[in-house]
Design a protein around this motif. Structure first.
Motif, PDB file in Angstrom:
ATOM      1  N   ARG A 306       0.816  -1.219   0.000  1.00  0.00           N
ATOM      2  CA  ARG A 306       0.000   0.000   0.000  1.00  0.00           C
ATOM      3  C   ARG A 306       0.847   1.265   0.000  1.00  0.00           C
ATOM      4  O   ARG A 306       0.338   2.361   0.137  1.00  0.00           O
ATOM      5  N   ASP A 307       2.146   1.100  -0.111  1.00  0.00           N
ATOM      6  CA  ASP A 307       3.051   2.248  -0.096  1.00  0.00           C
ATOM      7  C   ASP A 307       2.680   3.223  -1.211  1.00  0.00           C
ATOM      8  O   ASP A 307       2.255   2.821  -2.297  1.00  0.00           O
ATOM      9  N   LYS A 308       2.862   4.522  -0.945  1.00  0.00           N
ATOM     10  CA  LYS A 308       2.438   5.537  -1.912  1.00  0.00           C
ATOM     11  C   LYS A 308       3.269   5.519  -3.189  1.00  0.00           C
ATOM     12  O   LYS A 308       2.891   6.153  -4.177  1.00  0.00           O
ATOM     13  N   LYS A 309       4.415   4.843  -3.195  1.00  0.00           N
ATOM     14  CA  LYS A 309       5.195   4.723  -4.421  1.00  0.00           C
ATOM     15  C   LYS A 309       4.669   3.604  -5.319  1.00  0.00           C
ATOM     16  O   LYS A 309       5.171   3.419  -6.433  1.00  0.00           O
ATOM     17  N   ALA A 310       3.679   2.851  -4.842  1.00  0.00           N
ATOM     18  CA  ALA A 310       3.102   1.775  -5.644  1.00  0.00           C
ATOM     19  C   ALA A 310       2.305   2.373  -6.802  1.00  0.00           C
ATOM     20  O   ALA A 310       1.745   3.465  -6.708  1.00  0.00           O
ATOM     21  N   ASP A 311       2.266   1.642  -7.895  1.00  0.00           N
ATOM     22  CA  ASP A 311       1.416   2.026  -9.017  1.00  0.00           C
ATOM     23  C   ASP A 311       0.630   0.800  -9.457  1.00  0.00           C
ATOM     24  O   ASP A 311       0.566  -0.201  -8.729  1.00  0.00           O
ATOM     25  N   ALA A 312       0.034   0.863 -10.643  1.00  0.00           N
ATOM     26  CA  ALA A 312      -0.828  -0.233 -11.086  1.00  0.00           C
ATOM     27  C   ALA A 312      -0.072  -1.543 -11.226  1.00  0.00           C
ATOM     28  O   ALA A 312      -0.669  -2.625 -11.169  1.00  0.00           O
ATOM     29  N   ASP A 313       1.242  -1.463 -11.382  1.00  0.00           N
ATOM     30  CA  ASP A 313       2.042  -2.680 -11.547  1.00  0.00           C
ATOM     31  C   ASP A 313       2.647  -3.173 -10.241  1.00  0.00           C
ATOM     32  O   ASP A 313       3.384  -4.161 -10.235  1.00  0.00           O
ATOM     33  N   GLY A 314       2.381  -2.473  -9.143  1.00  0.00           N
ATOM     34  CA  GLY A 314       2.854  -2.952  -7.848  1.00  0.00           C
ATOM     35  C   GLY A 314       3.756  -1.963  -7.137  1.00  0.00           C
ATOM     36  O   GLY A 314       3.905  -0.803  -7.532  1.00  0.00           O
ATOM     37  N   VAL A 318      12.872   2.690  -3.360  1.00  0.00           N
ATOM     38  CA  VAL A 318      14.015   3.561  -3.591  1.00  0.00           C
ATOM     39  C   VAL A 318      15.258   2.813  -3.122  1.00  0.00           C
ATOM     40  O   VAL A 318      15.324   2.367  -1.975  1.00  0.00           O
ATOM     41  N   LEU A 319      16.226   2.665  -4.008  1.00  0.00           N
ATOM     42  CA  LEU A 319      17.473   1.982  -3.684  1.00  0.00           C
ATOM     43  C   LEU A 319      18.652   2.872  -4.063  1.00  0.00           C
ATOM     44  O   LEU A 319      18.464   3.953  -4.636  1.00  0.00           O
ATOM     45  N   LEU A 320      19.855   2.441  -3.752  1.00  0.00           N
ATOM     46  CA  LEU A 320      21.062   3.213  -4.019  1.00  0.00           C
ATOM     47  C   LEU A 320      22.036   2.408  -4.882  1.00  0.00           C
ATOM     48  O   LEU A 320      22.355   1.266  -4.558  1.00  0.00           O
ATOM     49  N   ARG A 321      22.490   3.024  -5.975  1.00  0.00           N
ATOM     50  CA  ARG A 321      23.593   2.424  -6.726  1.00  0.00           C
ATOM     51  C   ARG A 321      24.900   2.629  -5.964  1.00  0.00           C
ATOM     52  O   ARG A 321      25.796   1.789  -5.996  1.00  0.00           O
ATOM     53  N   ALA A 322      24.989   3.793  -5.307  1.00  0.00           N
ATOM     54  CA  ALA A 322      26.148   4.174  -4.502  1.00  0.00           C
ATOM     55  C   ALA A 322      25.677   5.323  -3.617  1.00  0.00           C
ATOM     56  O   ALA A 322      24.526   5.770  -3.711  1.00  0.00           O
ATOM     57  N   LEU A 323      26.551   5.806  -2.733  1.00  0.00           N
ATOM     58  CA  LEU A 323      26.181   6.959  -1.924  1.00  0.00           C
ATOM     59  C   LEU A 323      25.768   8.113  -2.834  1.00  0.00           C
ATOM     60  O   LEU A 323      26.424   8.406  -3.843  1.00  0.00           O
ATOM     61  N   ALA A 324      24.651   8.759  -2.483  1.00  0.00           N
ATOM     62  CA  ALA A 324      24.131   9.924  -3.212  1.00  0.00           C
ATOM     63  C   ALA A 324      23.729   9.592  -4.645  1.00  0.00           C
ATOM     64  O   ALA A 324      23.680  10.485  -5.493  1.00  0.00           O
ATOM     65  N   ASP A 325      23.407   8.334  -4.915  1.00  0.00           N
ATOM     66  CA  ASP A 325      22.985   7.927  -6.260  1.00  0.00           C
ATOM     67  C   ASP A 325      21.750   7.033  -6.158  1.00  0.00           C
ATOM     68  O   ASP A 325      21.817   5.823  -6.396  1.00  0.00           O
ATOM     69  N   PRO A 326      20.594   7.619  -5.804  1.00  0.00           N
ATOM     70  CA  PRO A 326      19.377   6.823  -5.623  1.00  0.00           C
ATOM     71  C   PRO A 326      18.649   6.568  -6.944  1.00  0.00           C
ATOM     72  O   PRO A 326      18.843   7.284  -7.933  1.00  0.00           O
ATOM     73  N   TYR A 327      17.825   5.554  -6.943  1.00  0.00           N
ATOM     74  CA  TYR A 327      16.965   5.271  -8.089  1.00  0.00           C
ATOM     75  C   TYR A 327      15.731   4.527  -7.593  1.00  0.00           C
ATOM     76  O   TYR A 327      15.685   4.028  -6.463  1.00  0.00           O
ATOM     77  N   LEU A 328      14.713   4.453  -8.428  1.00  0.00           N
ATOM     78  CA  LEU A 328      13.439   3.827  -8.083  1.00  0.00           C
ATOM     79  C   LEU A 328      13.265   2.587  -8.946  1.00  0.00           C
ATOM     80  O   LEU A 328      13.454   2.635 -10.168  1.00  0.00           O
ATOM     81  N   THR A 329      12.929   1.457  -8.318  1.00  0.00           N
ATOM     82  CA  THR A 329      12.827   0.216  -9.071  1.00  0.00           C
ATOM     83  C   THR A 329      11.884  -0.766  -8.387  1.00  0.00           C
ATOM     84  O   THR A 329      11.523  -0.595  -7.222  1.00  0.00           O
ATOM     85  N   ARG A 330      11.530  -1.790  -9.121  1.00  0.00           N
ATOM     86  CA  ARG A 330      10.792  -2.905  -8.537  1.00  0.00           C
ATOM     87  C   ARG A 330      11.785  -3.978  -8.084  1.00  0.00           C
ATOM     88  O   ARG A 330      12.837  -4.153  -8.710  1.00  0.00           O
ATOM     89  N   VAL A 331      11.429  -4.679  -7.048  1.00  0.00           N
ATOM     90  CA  VAL A 331      12.304  -5.718  -6.510  1.00  0.00           C
ATOM     91  C   VAL A 331      11.532  -7.034  -6.526  1.00  0.00           C
ATOM     92  O   VAL A 331      10.407  -7.096  -6.013  1.00  0.00           O
TER      93      VAL A 331
END
Length: 367
Positions: A306-314, A318-331
């Motif tokens: 039910r998280d507000k970042k959810a959309d129709a696909d689930g 928010v994850l990090l590739r490295a410090l100060a390098d965030p991105y949004l993805t499905r897990v």
């Protein structure tokens, strides 16, 4: 004293956050009819200072912490504003921690379809997170912050002197958001948050608070309504909000975020990102959050969905590739499950052992 601008000068939604000591007694607002909203556990001296400065038409005391963030409490606040005849050119002032200012802001956004709003956060969590950005709202039994509005304040005053009244545990709760800002944007904050001089009255307090606010201010200026970059401010919050909901808010937001940061760091590593778990382990050791009930992945998964970042696909994380390098993805679900088990093992290793599961955990939350 530091001033941080949120938004672009001359454009709607622009305001200034002032950080410094002894701010409450010198407040002034242009509106003549003011409603002051504060939580029941706030030191009376703070309320008295603001009342003397602003002479509010009505002062509304609400329950402490997340107990105030309900539709029932909101309804009562709106009725008090109406009974006091607060006009369209009046204002609502929220004084207290993040929960109280979230409620006050939503009341301001809702009453007469919107009146001016000012924020006076008195906790570290309120200063570095809740009071800045214009997000307002209340909770539902089904999850955190599911009802609300974007309603930027006209100004925010962060009186760092109020932090001296906080129990050490509450100060450390709020530090989770400052540490998060270090992970997603300003790595210099990581060492400063853990420094002994980051404390009420400490040499690093004001500058660290101001720099943590500046991270959020920059993101909000670029993305007010969370269409893109602003989602990065929710690093660690997908699990954190689930922990709050599944325990009926017996786990504080700051403690839940501390736990959530480490889970998100593990997920980041599992999906090929830099291993930042040493940072989140160090923070948990320093924060010493309150113990969790004994939970399974299946206990928290419905709330994460039910998280507000959810959309129709689930749900998205928010994850990090490295410090100060965030991105949004499905897990993938199997990764979420595996890392949840590893996260629990890490907590046990850090002596943050789980409590026995309460029967109340699975009961509906009171309304």
């Amino acid at each position: 004293m530091r001033r941080i601008e949120v938004g672009r000068a001359g454009e709607p939604g622009h305001y200034t956050v002032t950080v410094g000591a002894h701010l409450l007694a010198g407040l002034s607002v242009p509106e003549r009819h003011v409603a002051l909203i504060h939580p029941a556990d706030l030191p009376r001296a703070f309320v008295a200072q603001v009342q003397a400065a602003l002479n509010p038409a009505v002062t509304v005391e609400v329950p402490a912490r997340d107990d105030c963030k309900t539709l029932g409490v909101l309804s009562g606040v709106l009725s008090r504003l109406a009974a006091a005849n607060i006009p369209r050119d009046g204002a609502v002032v929220g004084l207290g921690g993040g929960a109280a200012t979230d409620l006050a802001g939503f009341a301001a956004a809702s009453y007469l379809r919107g009146v001016a709003f000012y924020t006076l956060p008195t906790t570290l969590l309120g200063m570095v997170d809740a009071a800045v950005g214009g997000k307002t709202g209340v909770n539902l039994p089904e999850g955190k912050n599911l009802v609300g509005a974007f309603w930027p304040p006209r100004a925010v005053w962060c009186d760092t002197g109020t932090l001296a009244t906080l129990p050490d545990t509450v100060f450390r709760e709020g530090a989770a958001e400052a540490f998060k800002h270090g992970l997603i944007s300003d790595p210099s904050l990581l060492a400063r948050v853990l420094n002994p001089e980051f404390r009420p009255g400490g040499a690093l307090l004001e500058a660290t608070v101001a720099d943590a606010i500046a991270v959020k201010a920059g993101v909000v200026t670029r993305d007010l309504t969370e269409r893109g970059e602003r989602a990065y401010l929710n690093f660690g919050h997908t699990l954190a909000h689930a922990l709050e909901a599944v325990t009926h808010h017996s786990v504080s937001h700051g403690d839940a975020v501390g736990y959530g940061l480490h889970y998100a760091a593990r997920l980041s590593r599992a999906l090929g990102g830099e291993d930042l778990t040493a940072h989140t382990r160090a923070f948990l050791r320093w924060q010493q959050p309150s113990p969790l009930p004994a939970l399974t992945y299946d206990d928290v998964a419905p709330f994460m969905a039910r998280d507000k970042k959810a959309d129709a696909d689930g749900v998205r994380f928010v994850l990090l590739r490295a410090l100060a390098d965030p991105y949004l993805t499905r897990v993938p679900d199997h990764v979420l499950r595996t890392e949840f088990t590893g996260w629990q093992a890490d907590l046990a290793e850090l002596d943050l052992a789980a409590l026995e599961l309460s029967a109340a955990l699975h009961n509906p939350a009171p309304t």
